[in-house]
Design an enzyme around this catalytic site. Sequence first.
Site, short mmCIF file in Angstrom:
data_model
loop_
_atom_site.label_atom_id
_atom_site.label_comp_id
_atom_site.label_asym_id
_atom_site.label_seq_id
_atom_site.Cartn_x
_atom_site.Cartn_y
_atom_site.Cartn_z
N GLU A 44 0.83 -1.21 0.00
CA GLU A 44 0.00 0.00 0.00
C GLU A 44 0.87 1.26 0.00
OE1 GLU A 44 -3.94 1.54 2.47
OE2 GLU A 44 -2.47 0.27 3.47
N LYS A 118 -9.51 2.46 -3.15
CA LYS A 118 -9.92 1.82 -1.89
C LYS A 118 -11.29 2.33 -1.45
CE LYS A 118 -7.91 1.18 2.75
NZ LYS A 118 -6.66 1.43 3.52
N CYS A 155 -5.91 -3.19 1.67
CA CYS A 155 -5.78 -3.16 3.12
C CYS A 155 -7.11 -3.32 3.86
CB CYS A 155 -5.05 -1.89 3.55
SG CYS A 155 -4.39 -1.98 5.26
#
Length: 280
Positions: A44, A118, A155
Amino acid sequence: MANLVRAALVQATWTGDTESMIAKHEEYARQAAAQGAKVIGFQEVFNAPYFCQVQEAEHYRWAEPVPDGPTVQRMRELARETGMVIVVPVFELEQSGFYYNTAAVIDADGSYLGKYRKHHIPQVKGFWEKYYFKPGNVGWPVFDTAVGKVGVYICYDRHFPEGWRALGLAGAQLVYNPSATSRGLSAYLWQLEQPAAAVANEYFIAAINRVGTEEYGDNDFYGTSYFVDPRGQFVGDAASDKEEELIIRDLDFGLIDEVRQQWAFYRDRRPDAYEGLVKP
């Protein structure tokens, strides 16, 4: 019949500056290509520290456009050089005030295929991401690459089953999950959630975590990155929990059809019964 894809991932320590961090990943990519890898993914916001341990406006400086910013353009050159598909997680600047936690996907010929942003943005101690990122708004794309159908989930997303399922329904064979997660917060979940998602959705997952501590906080990123197959079994060993590492594994995409025929989870889904799940 076996359909082997040699895949790679990198878990890395922060070097202290963007130029050396990118150079480090370029070298790992060249090593992977020399060993026959055809796809590689990074952690990330790979070209920056995990600045979300603090809430400071100075860290907007890490953001850049996608795909026209310098990092993605440099990774396109790297893809052309190595002949690998590359998953490139960065801090994206769309326009003033519009920032996203993003991963660009680049094909083996250097073509920019698109981006994933994300969806789920945490805001807890040590992970102050809502200060920086807007929630993703481009859905859950699956990219038709030189190695097959590749998706991305980033994540904190991994705690939410809906995106994993959307990627499976879109035909994903391999999903990269670049992360920055710390030892005290969720270590016991790390080797539980992604294997469970691989089983439920019957595809391969590359789970990537940072490693080490960094200058903006005391989060202890514990590495242990790995590949997991559609049966929920690790493909080889997980990486170190303390040292950076390049992991290369052969993934048999033929296993996906085998598992889907045996377990038939997609056949037995009941979308007609799920409407209430998405009501506020």
